[in-house]
Enzyme design. Structure first.
Site, PDB file in Angstrom:
ATOM      1  N   SER A 142       0.834  -1.211   0.000  1.00 57.51           N
ATOM      2  CA  SER A 142       0.000   0.000   0.000  1.00 57.51           C
ATOM      3  C   SER A 142       0.870   1.263   0.000  1.00 57.51           C
ATOM      4  O   SER A 142       0.483   2.283  -0.590  1.00 57.51           O
ATOM      5  CB  SER A 142      -0.999   0.002   1.159  1.00 57.51           C
ATOM      6  N   MET A 146      10.683  -6.147   4.602  1.00 58.82           N
ATOM      7  CA  MET A 146      10.884  -6.665   5.956  1.00 58.82           C
ATOM      8  C   MET A 146      12.187  -7.454   6.110  1.00 58.82           C
ATOM      9  O   MET A 146      12.248  -8.449   6.821  1.00 58.82           O
ATOM     10  CB  MET A 146       9.667  -7.506   6.376  1.00 58.82           C
ATOM     11  N   HIS A 195       8.822   3.665   8.654  1.00 58.64           N
ATOM     12  CA  HIS A 195       8.610   2.769   9.794  1.00 58.64           C
ATOM     13  C   HIS A 195       7.328   3.217  10.516  1.00 58.64           C
ATOM     14  O   HIS A 195       7.125   4.410  10.721  1.00 58.64           O
ATOM     15  CB  HIS A 195       9.816   2.833  10.739  1.00 58.64           C
ATOM     16  N   GLU A 252      23.483   2.065   9.054  1.00 58.35           N
ATOM     17  CA  GLU A 252      23.854   0.657   9.253  1.00 58.35           C
ATOM     18  C   GLU A 252      23.123   0.003  10.420  1.00 58.35           C
ATOM     19  O   GLU A 252      23.222  -1.209  10.617  1.00 58.35           O
ATOM     20  CB  GLU A 252      25.377   0.550   9.394  1.00 58.35           C
ATOM     21  N   GLU A 279       1.132   7.421   6.551  1.00 62.65           N
ATOM     22  CA  GLU A 279       2.277   6.943   5.747  1.00 62.65           C
ATOM     23  C   GLU A 279       2.083   7.327   4.280  1.00 62.65           C
ATOM     24  O   GLU A 279       3.016   7.751   3.595  1.00 62.65           O
ATOM     25  CB  GLU A 279       2.407   5.419   5.853  1.00 62.65           C
TER      26      GLU A 279
HETATM   27  C1  GAR Z   1       3.866  -0.279   6.577  1.00 63.11           C
HETATM   28  O1  GAR Z   1       3.118   0.035   7.726  1.00 63.11           O
HETATM   29  C2  GAR Z   1       5.321   0.075   6.799  1.00 63.11           C
HETATM   30  O2  GAR Z   1       5.503   1.212   7.594  1.00 63.11           O
HETATM   31  C3  GAR Z   1       5.800  -1.144   7.530  1.00 63.11           C
HETATM   32  O3  GAR Z   1       5.183  -2.229   6.879  1.00 63.11           O
HETATM   33  C4  GAR Z   1       3.919  -1.798   6.364  1.00 63.11           C
HETATM   34  C5  GAR Z   1       3.879  -2.157   4.906  1.00 63.11           C
HETATM   35  O4  GAR Z   1       2.590  -1.990   4.389  1.00 63.11           O
HETATM   36  N1  GAR Z   1       7.220  -1.249   7.499  1.00 63.11           N
HETATM   37  C6  GAR Z   1       7.931  -1.799   8.488  1.00 63.11           C
HETATM   38  O5  GAR Z   1       7.427  -2.275   9.488  1.00 63.11           O
HETATM   39  C7  GAR Z   1       9.427  -1.804   8.264  1.00 63.11           C
HETATM   40  N2  GAR Z   1      10.105  -2.224   9.436  1.00 63.11           N
HETATM   41  P1  GAR Z   1       2.364  -2.089   2.831  1.00 63.11           P
HETATM   42  O6  GAR Z   1       2.968  -3.408   2.365  1.00 63.11           O
HETATM   43  O7  GAR Z   1       0.878  -2.056   2.659  1.00 63.11           O
HETATM   44  O8  GAR Z   1       3.040  -0.895   2.176  1.00 63.11           O
END
Ligand code: GAR
Length: 199
Positions: A13, A88, A107, A140, A172
């Protein structure tokens, strides 16, 4: 035109918000590739529907992270900015160093609080009243790089991970395209831990 590579692991998304911002003319960039570390995920379908080159580099098919990352690099080609959008996997210091100042992540918490893979769960367990999301350059460490932009949302007493994550995702989808556009305009200056947004 600034070329983006967008790396995802699932639903995509955040990727969609970037695609939509480009279509709306709010983000002057092009996505040269969408790359996932898992097969058959929605991010690939979203890229396909938007006619964007997409590839899966399946982590399971590589014995080591170094081989996995070498394959990613081969696919990325000549991009200006690598955008992690729900990707991830932790990237190695060697990979991160290749893209210093050109690698962004989003994040789903107000960093430096609640880094890691279970931000919403950790937020709810802790009992904070405000959460949100953070766009940052990747360094890093894990979720530790210089912060570009944040947005806050209320945490409600009856929130579940799903309701909180939906409220955070709305933000986001607003701030990630904006932060990328600032990069495109050359307005982000990294000064140690600080990112200064120039006029
Ligand atoms: C989002 O909430 C993003 O911030 C998070 O994964 C989700 C992805 O949603 N990212 C993390 O947790 C990174 N550590 P999406 O696949 O619908 O874009």
């Amino acid at each position: 035109m600034v070329k983006l590579a967008v790396l995802c692991s699932g639903r995509g998304s955040d990727l969609q918000s970037i695609i939509d911002a480009i279509k709306a003319g709010e983000l002057q960039a092009e996505i040269s590739i969408v790359l996932t570390d898992k097969p058959n995920v929605q991010a690939l379908t979203r890229a396909e529907s938007a006619d964007i080159k997409n590839v899966c580099v399946d982590r399971k098919l590589f014995a080591t992270r170094a081989e996995f990352e070498a394959e990613i690099l081969k696919n990325l080609g000549d991009v200006d900015l690598v955008v992690l959008a729900g990707f991830m996997r932790i990237l190695s210091p060697e990979f991160v160093r290749k893209f210093t100042g050109r690698l962004m992540n989003i994040h789903p918490s107000l960093l430096p609080s609640f880094p890691g893979a279970h931000a919403h769960r950790d937020v709810l367990a802790y009992g904070v009243k405000v959460s949100g999301c953070t766009v940052h350059f990747v360094d890093e460490g894990t979720d530790s790089g210089p912060i570009i932009m944040q947005a806050a949302v209320e945490v409600k007493d009856d929130d579940t991970e799903e309701t909180l994550s939906a409220r955070v995702l709305e933000q986001e989808h607003i701030i990630y395209p904006r932060a990328i556009q600032l990069f495109v305009e050359g307005r982000l200056k990294i000064d140690g831990r600080h990112v200064v947004i120039r006029d």
